[in-house]
Design a protein around this motif. Structure first.
Motif, PDB file in Angstrom:
ATOM      1  N   ILE A  60       0.838  -1.200   0.000  1.00  0.00           N
ATOM      2  CA  ILE A  60       0.000   0.000   0.000  1.00  0.00           C
ATOM      3  C   ILE A  60       0.875   1.252   0.000  1.00  0.00           C
ATOM      4  CG2 ILE A  60      -1.635   1.356   1.364  1.00  0.00           C
ATOM      5  CD1 ILE A  60      -2.956  -1.250   2.185  1.00  0.00           C
ATOM      6  N   ASP A  61       1.954   1.232   0.793  1.00  0.00           N
ATOM      7  CA  ASP A  61       2.853   2.388   0.831  1.00  0.00           C
ATOM      8  C   ASP A  61       3.480   2.643  -0.538  1.00  0.00           C
ATOM      9  OD1 ASP A  61       2.324   2.819   3.476  1.00  0.00           O
ATOM     10  OD2 ASP A  61       4.117   1.807   4.223  1.00  0.00           O
ATOM     11  N   ALA A  62       3.918   1.569  -1.183  1.00  0.00           N
ATOM     12  CA  ALA A  62       4.517   1.712  -2.517  1.00  0.00           C
ATOM     13  C   ALA A  62       3.476   2.211  -3.514  1.00  0.00           C
ATOM     14  CB  ALA A  62       5.107   0.383  -2.970  1.00  0.00           C
ATOM     15  N   GLY A  63       2.273   1.664  -3.428  1.00  0.00           N
ATOM     16  CA  GLY A  63       1.193   2.100  -4.317  1.00  0.00           C
ATOM     17  C   GLY A  63       0.818   3.545  -4.081  1.00  0.00           C
ATOM     18  N   LEU A  64       0.835   3.963  -2.808  1.00  0.00           N
ATOM     19  CA  LEU A  64       0.496   5.348  -2.477  1.00  0.00           C
ATOM     20  C   LEU A  64       1.528   6.305  -3.062  1.00  0.00           C
ATOM     21  CD1 LEU A  64      -1.180   7.465  -0.976  1.00  0.00           C
ATOM     22  CD2 LEU A  64       0.147   6.964   1.098  1.00  0.00           C
ATOM     23  N   ARG A  65       2.791   5.944  -2.959  1.00  0.00           N
ATOM     24  CA  ARG A  65       3.834   6.808  -3.537  1.00  0.00           C
ATOM     25  C   ARG A  65       3.650   6.942  -5.047  1.00  0.00           C
ATOM     26  NH1 ARG A  65       7.079   4.072   0.285  1.00  0.00           N
ATOM     27  NH2 ARG A  65       7.739   2.554  -1.288  1.00  0.00           N
ATOM     28  N   ALA A  66       3.358   5.822  -5.706  1.00  0.00           N
ATOM     29  CA  ALA A  66       3.130   5.863  -7.156  1.00  0.00           C
ATOM     30  C   ALA A  66       1.893   6.697  -7.487  1.00  0.00           C
ATOM     31  CB  ALA A  66       2.974   4.451  -7.704  1.00  0.00           C
ATOM     32  N   HIS A  67       0.856   6.560  -6.664  1.00  0.00           N
ATOM     33  CA  HIS A  67      -0.384   7.317  -6.868  1.00  0.00           C
ATOM     34  C   HIS A  67      -0.138   8.813  -6.725  1.00  0.00           C
ATOM     35  CE1 HIS A  67      -4.770   7.831  -6.872  1.00  0.00           C
ATOM     36  NE2 HIS A  67      -4.626   8.655  -5.846  1.00  0.00           N
ATOM     37  N   MET A  68       0.584   9.206  -5.667  1.00  0.00           N
ATOM     38  CA  MET A  68       0.859  10.626  -5.453  1.00  0.00           C
ATOM     39  C   MET A  68       1.762  11.178  -6.558  1.00  0.00           C
ATOM     40  SD  MET A  68      -0.997  11.359  -2.884  1.00  0.00           S
ATOM     41  CE  MET A  68      -0.488  13.068  -2.687  1.00  0.00           C
ATOM     42  N   ASN A  69       2.722  10.364  -7.019  1.00  0.00           N
ATOM     43  CA  ASN A  69       3.562  10.805  -8.141  1.00  0.00           C
ATOM     44  C   ASN A  69       2.720  11.060  -9.385  1.00  0.00           C
ATOM     45  OD1 ASN A  69       5.963  10.714  -6.697  1.00  0.00           O
ATOM     46  ND2 ASN A  69       6.448   8.617  -7.292  1.00  0.00           N
ATOM     47  N   LYS A  70       1.716  10.205  -9.591  1.00  0.00           N
ATOM     48  CA  LYS A  70       0.820  10.395 -10.742  1.00  0.00           C
ATOM     49  C   LYS A  70      -0.002  11.676 -10.577  1.00  0.00           C
ATOM     50  CE  LYS A  70      -1.080   6.784 -12.491  1.00  0.00           C
ATOM     51  NZ  LYS A  70      -1.918   5.581 -12.693  1.00  0.00           N
ATOM     52  N   VAL A  71      -0.467  11.927  -9.371  1.00  0.00           N
ATOM     53  CA  VAL A  71      -1.242  13.150  -9.102  1.00  0.00           C
ATOM     54  C   VAL A  71      -0.395  14.386  -9.389  1.00  0.00           C
ATOM     55  CG1 VAL A  71      -2.312  14.541  -7.281  1.00  0.00           C
ATOM     56  CG2 VAL A  71      -2.795  12.087  -7.417  1.00  0.00           C
ATOM     57  N   TYR A  72       0.801  14.440  -8.797  1.00  0.00           N
ATOM     58  CA  TYR A  72       1.650  15.616  -8.958  1.00  0.00           C
ATOM     59  C   TYR A  72       2.165  15.739 -10.391  1.00  0.00           C
ATOM     60  CZ  TYR A  72       1.697  16.200  -3.873  1.00  0.00           C
ATOM     61  OH  TYR A  72       1.326  16.403  -2.562  1.00  0.00           O
ATOM     62  N   GLY A  73       2.445  14.607 -11.026  1.00  0.00           N
ATOM     63  CA  GLY A  73       2.903  14.641 -12.409  1.00  0.00           C
ATOM     64  C   GLY A  73       1.836  15.175 -13.348  1.00  0.00           C
ATOM     65  N   THR A  74       0.599  14.712 -13.162  1.00  0.00           N
ATOM     66  CA  THR A  74      -0.515  15.191 -13.990  1.00  0.00           C
ATOM     67  C   THR A  74      -0.782  16.663 -13.745  1.00  0.00           C
ATOM     68  OG1 THR A  74      -1.518  12.985 -13.931  1.00  0.00           O
ATOM     69  CG2 THR A  74      -2.939  14.815 -14.586  1.00  0.00           C
ATOM     70  N   MET A  75      -0.760  17.054 -12.481  1.00  0.00           N
ATOM     71  CA  MET A  75      -0.960  18.461 -12.134  1.00  0.00           C
ATOM     72  C   MET A  75       0.117  19.338 -12.775  1.00  0.00           C
ATOM     73  SD  MET A  75      -0.301  20.176  -8.462  1.00  0.00           S
ATOM     74  CE  MET A  75       0.292  21.860  -8.455  1.00  0.00           C
ATOM     75  N   SER A  76       1.384  18.899 -12.700  1.00  0.00           N
ATOM     76  CA  SER A  76       2.491  19.665 -13.283  1.00  0.00           C
ATOM     77  C   SER A  76       2.342  19.772 -14.798  1.00  0.00           C
ATOM     78  CB  SER A  76       3.832  19.011 -12.932  1.00  0.00           C
ATOM     79  OG  SER A  76       4.033  18.978 -11.535  1.00  0.00           O
ATOM     80  N   GLY A  77       1.914  18.682 -15.431  1.00  0.00           N
ATOM     81  CA  GLY A  77       1.663  18.728 -16.869  1.00  0.00           C
ATOM     82  C   GLY A  77       0.577  19.724 -17.219  1.00  0.00           C
ATOM     83  N   GLY A  78      -0.473  19.765 -16.398  1.00  0.00           N
ATOM     84  CA  GLY A  78      -1.549  20.729 -16.615  1.00  0.00           C
ATOM     85  C   GLY A  78      -1.065  22.163 -16.467  1.00  0.00           C
ATOM     86  N   LEU A  79      -0.228  22.417 -15.454  1.00  0.00           N
ATOM     87  CA  LEU A  79       0.304  23.772 -15.260  1.00  0.00           C
ATOM     88  C   LEU A  79       1.185  24.184 -16.432  1.00  0.00           C
ATOM     89  CD1 LEU A  79       1.241  23.678 -11.468  1.00  0.00           C
ATOM     90  CD2 LEU A  79      -0.607  24.983 -12.516  1.00  0.00           C
ATOM     91  N   LEU A  80       1.974  23.240 -16.959  1.00  0.00           N
ATOM     92  CA  LEU A  80       2.829  23.549 -18.101  1.00  0.00           C
ATOM     93  C   LEU A  80       1.992  23.897 -19.331  1.00  0.00           C
ATOM     94  CD1 LEU A  80       5.649  23.686 -19.366  1.00  0.00           C
ATOM     95  CD2 LEU A  80       5.478  21.216 -19.824  1.00  0.00           C
ATOM     96  N   ILE A  81       0.929  23.125 -19.569  1.00  0.00           N
ATOM     97  CA  ILE A  81       0.035  23.403 -20.700  1.00  0.00           C
ATOM     98  C   ILE A  81      -0.608  24.776 -20.539  1.00  0.00           C
ATOM     99  CG2 ILE A  81      -2.165  22.732 -21.766  1.00  0.00           C
ATOM    100  CD1 ILE A  81      -1.363  19.814 -21.240  1.00  0.00           C
ATOM    101  N   THR A  82      -1.062  25.087 -19.335  1.00  0.00           N
ATOM    102  CA  THR A  82      -1.689  26.384 -19.076  1.00  0.00           C
ATOM    103  C   THR A  82      -0.715  27.531 -19.331  1.00  0.00           C
ATOM    104  OG1 THR A  82      -3.189  25.430 -17.429  1.00  0.00           O
ATOM    105  CG2 THR A  82      -2.819  27.810 -17.320  1.00  0.00           C
ATOM    106  N   ALA A  83       0.512  27.394 -18.827  1.00  0.00           N
ATOM    107  CA  ALA A  83       1.510  28.452 -18.990  1.00  0.00           C
ATOM    108  C   ALA A  83       1.849  28.672 -20.466  1.00  0.00           C
ATOM    109  CB  ALA A  83       2.770  28.105 -18.199  1.00  0.00           C
ATOM    110  N   LEU A  84       2.069  27.579 -21.197  1.00  0.00           N
ATOM    111  CA  LEU A  84       2.426  27.696 -22.609  1.00  0.00           C
ATOM    112  C   LEU A  84       1.267  28.269 -23.427  1.00  0.00           C
ATOM    113  CD1 LEU A  84       4.399  24.362 -23.185  1.00  0.00           C
ATOM    114  CD2 LEU A  84       5.329  26.678 -22.996  1.00  0.00           C
ATOM    115  N   ALA A  85       0.043  27.803 -23.123  1.00  0.00           N
ATOM    116  CA  ALA A  85      -1.125  28.307 -23.851  1.00  0.00           C
ATOM    117  C   ALA A  85      -1.334  29.792 -23.573  1.00  0.00           C
ATOM    118  CB  ALA A  85      -2.369  27.508 -23.460  1.00  0.00           C
ATOM    119  N   ALA A  86      -1.196  30.189 -22.298  1.00  0.00           N
ATOM    120  CA  ALA A  86      -1.383  31.597 -21.936  1.00  0.00           C
ATOM    121  C   ALA A  86      -0.350  32.481 -22.631  1.00  0.00           C
ATOM    122  CB  ALA A  86      -1.287  31.771 -20.419  1.00  0.00           C
ATOM    123  N   TRP A  87       0.911  32.040 -22.623  1.00  0.00           N
ATOM    124  CA  TRP A  87       1.983  32.819 -23.251  1.00  0.00           C
ATOM    125  C   TRP A  87       1.774  32.937 -24.763  1.00  0.00           C
ATOM    126  CZ3 TRP A  87       5.792  31.024 -26.713  1.00  0.00           C
ATOM    127  CH2 TRP A  87       6.802  31.948 -27.002  1.00  0.00           C
TER     128      TRP A  87
END
Length: 260
Positions: free
Chosen positions: A19-46
């Motif tokens: 569960i601990d290993a799965g949780l780390r992978a899950h949180m990495n997916k959350v933060y990775g997806t969020m970071s990808g969204g922020l990058l898309i937003t920044a590039l689109a806005a610019w």
């Protein structure tokens, strides 16, 4: 009997480690997806801000009070009635479209919907590149990132149950939206200052709350083994943190941003 207890304890330990290993992978997916969204937003806005403005008077069709000359695209998205659609479309997506997408779409479709929303937010945020200097935008983004990291880390590691914050903070968001709509017509600097200050506090609290909620949701459902559901939950968590980050950034920009 002792041997059975040893086996049972060992089995529980293995399960906890999984569960601990799965949780780390899950949180990495959350933060990775969020970071990808922020990058898309920044590039689109610019990119949109670049297409919406011009330094050539011959190609300008309108001009903002700060002297920025607008192309036909800029006139459409910043001056025409279309600006109201751009302003409220993200809210409509979050409150009306996202829930339906989560219920009916696959994990891949939900992720695609998230990135499409991030691009839409880029359109909505493009005006900051016209109003504020690039340096102050970068500076505010860095401050927001540091604050977000600290708040999210606290929400993840704290032993305190902050689930009760949720309903109170969401009510605060609704009140904030109402106040912002009212101030569109009032144009009160004092009210905008108060909205910005309260907004920073509300979304700071939501960052910690959402992080703990994402963690607890995974732990509660990991034993069921429904990977499709967990993948969609990661997208939902990414959206929540993405919105908290962008709103903290927007409200902090009101304090730290230097206008062109």
């Amino acid at each position: 009997m002792a041997e059975f207890n040893t086996i049972r304890t060992a089995g529980a330990g293995v399960r906890t480690a999984e569960i601990d290993a799965g949780l780390r992978a899950h949180m990495n997916k959350v933060y990775g997806t969020m970071s990808g969204g922020l990058l898309i937003t920044a590039l689109a806005a610019w990119a949109i801000a670049g297409l919406a403005t011009t330094t050539n008077p011959a190609s300008a069709v309108a001009q903002l009070p700060n002297g920025t000359m607008l192309t036909a695209l800029g006139s459409a998205i910043y001056i025409s009635p279309l600006k109201w659609v751009i302003m409220f479309a993200p809210l409509a997506f979050v409150f009306l479209g996202w829930g339906a997408l989560m219920r009916r779409g696959s994990a891949a479709t939900v992720q695609l919907g998230f990135f499409a929303f991030a691009a839409l937010m880029g359109l909505s945020f493009s005006s900051i590149f016209i109003v504020f200097t690039s340096f102050s935008i970068a500076q505010t983004f860095l401050v927001t990132a540091i604050a977000f990291a600290g708040l999210s880390l606290w929400g993840y590691t704290t032993k305190k149950d902050i689930s009760a914050w949720g309903s109170f903070l969401i009510m605060g968001v609704i009140g904030l939206i109402v106040a912002m709509v009212i101030n569109i017509f009032l144009q009160s600097p004092a009210m905008m200052f108060a909205i910005s200050a309260i907004g920073v506090l509300i979304f700071a609290g939501l960052t910690a709350f959402y992080t703990q909620d994402i963690k607890n949701t995974y732990v509660a459902h990991a034993a069921h083994g429904d990977q499709e559901w967990l993948d969609k939950a990661a997208m939902d968590g990414a959206l929540s943190l993405y919105i908290s980050f962008l709103n903290m950034f927007q409200f902090l920009l009101m304090f730290l941003g230097q206008q062109e």
